[in-house]
Design a protein around this motif. Structure first.
Motif, PDB file in Angstrom:
ATOM      1  N   THR A 132     -20.894 -42.363  38.007  1.00  0.00           N
ATOM      2  CA  THR A 132     -21.528 -43.728  38.810  1.00  0.00           C
ATOM      3  C   THR A 132     -22.954 -43.489  38.233  1.00  0.00           C
ATOM      4  O   THR A 132     -23.822 -43.345  39.335  1.00  0.00           O
ATOM      5  CB  THR A 132     -21.273 -43.929  39.968  1.00  0.00           C
ATOM      6  N   PRO A 133     -23.713 -43.878  37.068  1.00  0.00           N
ATOM      7  CA  PRO A 133     -25.150 -43.679  36.883  1.00  0.00           C
ATOM      8  C   PRO A 133     -25.857 -44.939  37.285  1.00  0.00           C
ATOM      9  O   PRO A 133     -27.063 -44.854  37.251  1.00  0.00           O
ATOM     10  CB  PRO A 133     -25.239 -43.469  35.292  1.00  0.00           C
ATOM     11  N   LEU A 186     -17.884 -53.446  36.505  1.00  0.00           N
ATOM     12  CA  LEU A 186     -18.303 -52.288  37.187  1.00  0.00           C
ATOM     13  C   LEU A 186     -17.594 -51.621  38.180  1.00  0.00           C
ATOM     14  O   LEU A 186     -16.352 -52.196  38.615  1.00  0.00           O
ATOM     15  CB  LEU A 186     -19.391 -53.298  38.265  1.00  0.00           C
ATOM     16  N   SER A 187     -17.368 -50.432  38.346  1.00  0.00           N
ATOM     17  CA  SER A 187     -16.440 -49.543  39.045  1.00  0.00           C
ATOM     18  C   SER A 187     -17.107 -48.456  39.788  1.00  0.00           C
ATOM     19  O   SER A 187     -17.908 -47.978  39.295  1.00  0.00           O
ATOM     20  CB  SER A 187     -15.447 -49.326  37.700  1.00  0.00           C
ATOM     21  N   ASN A 188     -16.066 -48.046  40.595  1.00  0.00           N
ATOM     22  CA  ASN A 188     -16.397 -46.458  41.263  1.00  0.00           C
ATOM     23  C   ASN A 188     -15.058 -46.146  41.897  1.00  0.00           C
ATOM     24  O   ASN A 188     -13.991 -46.731  41.613  1.00  0.00           O
ATOM     25  CB  ASN A 188     -17.614 -46.600  42.101  1.00  0.00           C
ATOM     26  N   ALA A 189     -14.815 -45.291  42.576  1.00  0.00           N
ATOM     27  CA  ALA A 189     -13.826 -44.720  43.047  1.00  0.00           C
ATOM     28  C   ALA A 189     -12.956 -45.698  44.157  1.00  0.00           C
ATOM     29  O   ALA A 189     -11.781 -45.566  44.167  1.00  0.00           O
ATOM     30  CB  ALA A 189     -13.861 -43.363  43.914  1.00  0.00           C
ATOM     31  N   ARG A 190     -13.654 -46.914  44.565  1.00  0.00           N
ATOM     32  CA  ARG A 190     -12.985 -47.678  45.460  1.00  0.00           C
ATOM     33  C   ARG A 190     -12.296 -48.958  44.707  1.00  0.00           C
ATOM     34  O   ARG A 190     -11.334 -49.575  45.152  1.00  0.00           O
ATOM     35  CB  ARG A 190     -13.957 -48.287  46.576  1.00  0.00           C
ATOM     36  N   GLY A 191     -12.860 -49.174  43.366  1.00  0.00           N
ATOM     37  CA  GLY A 191     -12.374 -50.299  42.848  1.00  0.00           C
ATOM     38  C   GLY A 191     -13.433 -50.656  41.702  1.00  0.00           C
ATOM     39  O   GLY A 191     -14.082 -49.743  41.371  1.00  0.00           O
ATOM     40  N   GLY A 231     -32.201 -48.663  35.821  1.00  0.00           N
ATOM     41  CA  GLY A 231     -30.954 -47.811  36.593  1.00  0.00           C
ATOM     42  C   GLY A 231     -30.386 -48.513  37.514  1.00  0.00           C
ATOM     43  O   GLY A 231     -29.802 -47.923  38.642  1.00  0.00           O
ATOM     44  N   VAL A 232     -30.822 -49.869  37.912  1.00  0.00           N
ATOM     45  CA  VAL A 232     -30.380 -50.610  38.885  1.00  0.00           C
ATOM     46  C   VAL A 232     -29.434 -51.737  38.367  1.00  0.00           C
ATOM     47  O   VAL A 232     -30.029 -52.451  37.301  1.00  0.00           O
ATOM     48  CB  VAL A 232     -31.441 -50.964  39.986  1.00  0.00           C
ATOM     49  N   VAL A 233     -28.436 -52.129  39.164  1.00  0.00           N
ATOM     50  CA  VAL A 233     -27.661 -53.320  38.587  1.00  0.00           C
ATOM     51  C   VAL A 233     -27.685 -54.422  39.930  1.00  0.00           C
ATOM     52  O   VAL A 233     -27.362 -53.646  41.136  1.00  0.00           O
ATOM     53  CB  VAL A 233     -26.253 -53.160  38.433  1.00  0.00           C
ATOM     54  N   GLN A 234     -27.746 -55.518  40.032  1.00  0.00           N
ATOM     55  CA  GLN A 234     -27.920 -56.551  41.167  1.00  0.00           C
ATOM     56  C   GLN A 234     -26.484 -57.494  40.984  1.00  0.00           C
ATOM     57  O   GLN A 234     -26.429 -57.919  40.075  1.00  0.00           O
ATOM     58  CB  GLN A 234     -28.887 -57.202  41.162  1.00  0.00           C
ATOM     59  N   LEU A 235     -25.980 -57.504  42.068  1.00  0.00           N
ATOM     60  CA  LEU A 235     -24.803 -58.180  42.063  1.00  0.00           C
ATOM     61  C   LEU A 235     -24.596 -58.984  43.274  1.00  0.00           C
ATOM     62  O   LEU A 235     -24.314 -58.229  44.225  1.00  0.00           O
ATOM     63  CB  LEU A 235     -23.225 -57.675  41.643  1.00  0.00           C
ATOM     64  N   ALA A 236     -24.793 -60.195  43.496  1.00  0.00           N
ATOM     65  CA  ALA A 236     -24.704 -60.896  45.073  1.00  0.00           C
ATOM     66  C   ALA A 236     -23.572 -60.799  45.547  1.00  0.00           C
ATOM     67  O   ALA A 236     -22.242 -61.069  44.787  1.00  0.00           O
ATOM     68  CB  ALA A 236     -25.400 -62.267  44.829  1.00  0.00           C
ATOM     69  N   THR A 237     -23.340 -60.863  46.773  1.00  0.00           N
ATOM     70  CA  THR A 237     -22.046 -61.133  47.603  1.00  0.00           C
ATOM     71  C   THR A 237     -21.576 -62.695  47.402  1.00  0.00           C
ATOM     72  O   THR A 237     -22.600 -63.357  47.172  1.00  0.00           O
ATOM     73  CB  THR A 237     -22.207 -60.417  48.832  1.00  0.00           C
ATOM     74  N   GLY A 238     -20.433 -62.867  47.888  1.00  0.00           N
ATOM     75  CA  GLY A 238     -20.029 -64.209  48.210  1.00  0.00           C
ATOM     76  C   GLY A 238     -18.994 -64.615  47.123  1.00  0.00           C
ATOM     77  O   GLY A 238     -18.446 -65.801  47.394  1.00  0.00           O
ATOM     78  N   ALA A 239     -18.909 -64.095  45.946  1.00  0.00           N
ATOM     79  CA  ALA A 239     -17.883 -64.543  45.062  1.00  0.00           C
ATOM     80  C   ALA A 239     -16.524 -64.341  45.751  1.00  0.00           C
ATOM     81  O   ALA A 239     -16.135 -63.361  46.232  1.00  0.00           O
ATOM     82  CB  ALA A 239     -18.032 -63.806  43.668  1.00  0.00           C
ATOM     83  N   TRP A 240     -15.472 -65.349  45.818  1.00  0.00           N
ATOM     84  CA  TRP A 240     -14.188 -64.929  46.306  1.00  0.00           C
ATOM     85  C   TRP A 240     -13.578 -64.182  45.814  1.00  0.00           C
ATOM     86  O   TRP A 240     -13.384 -64.148  44.597  1.00  0.00           O
ATOM     87  CB  TRP A 240     -13.615 -66.503  46.458  1.00  0.00           C
ATOM     88  N   VAL A 258     -21.134 -48.909  34.472  1.00  0.00           N
ATOM     89  CA  VAL A 258     -20.940 -50.232  33.856  1.00  0.00           C
ATOM     90  C   VAL A 258     -20.464 -50.003  32.650  1.00  0.00           C
ATOM     91  O   VAL A 258     -21.021 -49.225  31.869  1.00  0.00           O
ATOM     92  CB  VAL A 258     -22.379 -50.823  33.988  1.00  0.00           C
ATOM     93  N   ALA A 259     -19.583 -50.972  32.231  1.00  0.00           N
ATOM     94  CA  ALA A 259     -19.069 -50.988  30.648  1.00  0.00           C
ATOM     95  C   ALA A 259     -18.871 -52.448  30.356  1.00  0.00           C
ATOM     96  O   ALA A 259     -18.273 -53.173  31.252  1.00  0.00           O
ATOM     97  CB  ALA A 259     -17.946 -50.086  30.775  1.00  0.00           C
ATOM     98  N   ARG A 260     -18.965 -52.618  29.126  1.00  0.00           N
ATOM     99  CA  ARG A 260     -18.665 -54.019  28.602  1.00  0.00           C
ATOM    100  C   ARG A 260     -17.055 -54.321  28.773  1.00  0.00           C
ATOM    101  O   ARG A 260     -16.515 -53.295  28.316  1.00  0.00           O
ATOM    102  CB  ARG A 260     -19.285 -54.193  27.159  1.00  0.00           C
ATOM    103  N   HIS A 261     -16.674 -55.284  29.121  1.00  0.00           N
ATOM    104  CA  HIS A 261     -15.015 -55.715  28.893  1.00  0.00           C
ATOM    105  C   HIS A 261     -14.828 -56.335  27.647  1.00  0.00           C
ATOM    106  O   HIS A 261     -15.376 -57.395  27.265  1.00  0.00           O
ATOM    107  CB  HIS A 261     -15.051 -56.643  30.206  1.00  0.00           C
TER     108      HIS A 261
END
Length: 773
Positions: free
Chosen positions: A630-631, A684-689, A704-713, A756-759
């Protein structure tokens, strides 16, 4: 119970706009043949675009339109069930739904007792003072069930709200009556903002505000010559009007930077020894740690540079710029929503104390200034309408972010604020207002926790993930479909919130639902006190009117208030609150800490003997270390196009999506080696999901940082998966469900590490807003 006048579906093209309020600001609206039209309050210099979520949300397919019962619960009765979250729903009449729910509440109350009921809810459901879902559900549980297990603190400030009473005294006074925006505009010479003061956060306030003043105040300060320095991995955590210097730091390294700044002040004799001697306790003990006398490691700029990613010379230069000036230190809520989150809050106070500016206009410690719209303003001098919740006969409670721990581990001991407590055995959860599948972390774990219940009841206007896990779903009105009073304790305008549209389908007000349910339990009179909704509004308005009369101000009766556009309330003077009084005379106005002073070292906290929160601020190490698996560090912060997850299906929120997914921000030099381009969907992934998000590239984020806001259902591709994939972009499938420390047990949802990987290949559809089967 419904005494409201019936209004048509449309008002007509020439109908006037009626006043209303939301947590993101006052506005007015009307219904026409083209649908709902909204416009910002005319006196607001910087209105919030979130009001544009209303028109598309009012009649959206995501609305809950009739009472629903989960098939498994209806056919098999109450009990643990792993099908929650993926079962079908059966529509029923209001009479049947309330009969079944009333019987279930009586079964739990009279069998296991009210201590087996957890009263959920969060305070953001409505800006109205009466139809405040948290007050309504708690009042109902107190009057009809004899009480409930409650939660304390908040996901926003769980660590700081426990720490600050020990080391500074009054938390509400520190945040709501301290340094104001007017003081910043007029007096601050340098503002050092750890985590920033992002306008997307200060656009929002419980009850709504009539004027968003933050941008203008910072612009005026900058024009006067005030310097702004932003410490954050994200450049836009301060608005461009400040002209801020951006120190792009490694996430969760702020405590180390603060220590290095104080170390430089001490090493160069620039700290305010007189202030520390008169107003603080424990400095000598902390200084031994700071200088390395205690552990052999000086916390100097050379030590902090590799930890923070900021050069030692920049740290030293910043400390020198701060010394001797009207300096304001700001620490955002975001910093304490992490493991060890108490440390930057405490260390921010120590830095401000070392500079000697606490208690001066525009100087000192502005904890969480900019985190919410009612911080940095004057308090109203008359009371706002408030609904009594009654008396809770159950003493038990949990820290709010420990709900999954409670449901998964009844009887388990845990530490909180110096106590060893035990999680209760909860059989029924009643949620009205709020969406824990937005607020909480590790959603796979939360799903397992809710599966253990006998019954989950939810009042909702939309099919959120929480509603999809409920056994009984009762459709409630949204704010536009009911009458209320809009008011905020730190904004002078109080407005009548008139009903703007008829309820969708069979939706009912929470109050009317609870009144009929209380009647089935023999408690209607206790809950309603014989009043209709309109009579409650008149009753709750009266203390405000009496306060105006006592102040010798115009005090219109309710009928006049209701037909008008709102009334102006008087406000307290901008006097700096208790910290200003303490600075003027620490003996006459001591703090409410054990020593009466600012506690750099706390004997109380030291006595708790918690390894993850000792008696003074410490550097606990970096809990978010990227590795080969998880880099990247993920920042899961607050959204800008909605409040939390509210009205995510509205037009303003939907317009920000990328291919229907929540946007994620990434540096182009990080994206290029991974073959990721602007607009691509990534995993975006790690051991939890894992989750899918649409990429936006920018150089205004640290590498080295990615930002993803909370709140998407939350929209899991397979709700039963052990490690779910949210196809819509909810970052809480990734975040860790662990307390900030044994002291506060606060939420730690701000940061985690991810791959992080392209889908590539077909994109799964987003079904978050489609009603369940």
């Amino acid at each position: 119970m419904d005494d409201r006048p019936r209004i048509p579906e449309t008002d007509g093209e020439d109908a006037p706009f009626r006043p209303h309020s939301s947590h993101w600001g006052l506005f007015s609206a009307r219904m026409t043949g083209d649908g709902l039209q909204v416009r910002a309050h005319p006196g607001d210099p910087d209105p919030n675009g979130i009001i544009d979520n209303f028109p598309g949300a009012l009649r959206h397919r995501a609305r809950v339109t009739q009472p629903m019962i989960r098939r498994g619960w209806l056919e098999n009765g109450p009990g643990p069930d792993p099908r929650r979250g993926r079962d079908e729903y059966v529509p029923v009449s209001w009479e049947k739904a309330l009969d079944l729910l009333g019987a279930e509440l009586l079964r739990i109350r009279d069998g296991a007792g009210p201590g087996a009921i957890f009263g959920g809810s969060y305070g953001w459901a409505s800006a109205g003072r009466f139809h405040h879902a948290q007050s309504q559900v708690h009042r109902f549980l107190n009057t009809a069930c004899g009480g409930y297990v409650r939660s304390v603190n908040s996901y926003s400030s769980g660590a700081s709200s426990v720490l600050i009473p020990h080391v500074m005294g009054d938390y509400n006074g520190l945040t709501k009556r301290n340094v104001t925006w007017d003081q910043v505009a007029d007096h601050s010479e340098i503002v050092l903002a750890f985590g920033g003061m992002a306008l997307k956060n200060s656009m929002v306030a419980g009850g709504g505000v009539s004027r968003h003043v933050e941008r203008g105040a910072m612009a005026r300060a900058a024009a006067r010559g005030c310097e702004f320095v932003l410490v954050s991995p994200l450049r836009d955590d301060l608005p461009g009007e400040t002209g801020a210097q951006w120190l792009s730091c490694i996430p969760a390294s702020d405590t180390a930077l603060m220590m290095a700044l104080v170390h430089t002040l001490v090493a160069e004799g620039l700290h305010d020894r007189a202030f520390l001697a008169r107003y603080t306790t424990g400095w000598d003990r902390f200084e031994r740690y700071l200088t390395g006398e205690e552990d052999g490691q000086p916390k100097d700029a050379a030590w902090a540079a590799p930890l923070t990613g900021i050069a030692a010379g920049e740290i030293i230069a910043l400390a020198r710029r701060l010394a001797g000036r009207r300096a304001l230190i700001v620490v955002s809520h975001s910093l304490q929503r992490a493991e060890g989150g108490e440390q930057p809050v405490w260390m921010g106070m120590v830095l401000a104390a070392a500079l000697g500016q606490i208690g001066l206009p525009g100087g000192g410690y502005g904890y969480a200034l900019g985190a919410i719209a009612y911080y940095g303003r004057r308090n109203n001098a008359v009371p706002a309408p408030t609904l009594s919740q009654g008396r809770n006969g159950v003493a038990d409670y949990i820290p709010v972010a420990r709900i999954a721990d409670m449901l998964l581990g009844p009887g388990t001991a845990y530490r909180y604020n110096g106590q060893t407590r035990t999680y209760p055995d909860i059989r029924l959860v009643y949620w009205a207002g709020g969406n824990p599948f937005h607020h909480h972390q590790d959603l796979a774990r939360l799903t397992r926790a809710f599966a253990r219940l006998d019954t989950l009841v939810v009042h909702e206007l939309g099919w959120t993930a929480t509603a999809r896990h409920a056994d009984i779903v009762l459709p409630c009105t949204m704010t536009l479909e009911r009458e209320d009073i809009g008011a905020c304790s730190n904004d002078p305008l109080m407005v009548p919130m008139r009903r703007l549209a008829p309820p969708v389908g069979e939706a009912r007000d929470d109050y009317d639902i609870f009144a009929d349910l209380a009647g089935r339990m023999g408690a209607r009179e206790a809950f309603t006190e014989g009043r209709t909704s309109r009579q409650w509004l008149e009753h709750l308005y009266q203390p405000t009117r009496e306060g105006l009369a006592r102040a010798g101000l115009p005090a219109p009766d309710f009928a006049e208030f209701w037909e008008g556009e709102g009334i102006e309330l008087p406000q307290d003077p901008d006097d700096g609150g208790y910290l200003c009084a303490f600075r003027a005379d620490p003996q006459a106005a001591p703090l409410s800490t054990p020593s009466g002073r600012l506690e750099i070292f706390s004997e109380t906290i030291a006595g708790f003997a918690e390894p993850d929160c000792p008696g003074h601020p410490v550097w606990l190490g970096q809990p978010y270390r990227p590795d080969a698996e998880t880099p990247f560090v993920l920042i899961a912060n607050q959204p800008r196009t909605r409040l939390h997850s509210q009205l995510d299906f509205g037009g303003h929120s939907a317009a920000s999506k990328r291919q229907g997914r929540e946007p994620a921000l990434m540096h182009p030099e990080d994206a290029a080696p991974l073959g990721i381009a602007e607009g691509d969907v990534v995993r975006l992934s790690n051991a939890r999901g894992a989750c899918l998000a649409g990429i936006a590239l920018s150089r205004d984020i640290r590498r080295g940082v990615v930002q993803l806001a909370t709140g998407a259902w939350y929209d899991p591709l397979d709700p039963a998966a052990e490690h779910p994939l949210c196809v819509h972009g909810n970052p809480n499938v990734l975040t860790r469900d662990i307390g900030s420390s044994a002291l506060a047990q606060g939420c730690t949802g701000q940061l985690t590490t991810v791959a992080v990987a392209r889908h590539d290949g077909p994109l799964p559809p987003v079904r978050a807003f489609d009603p369940p089967a």
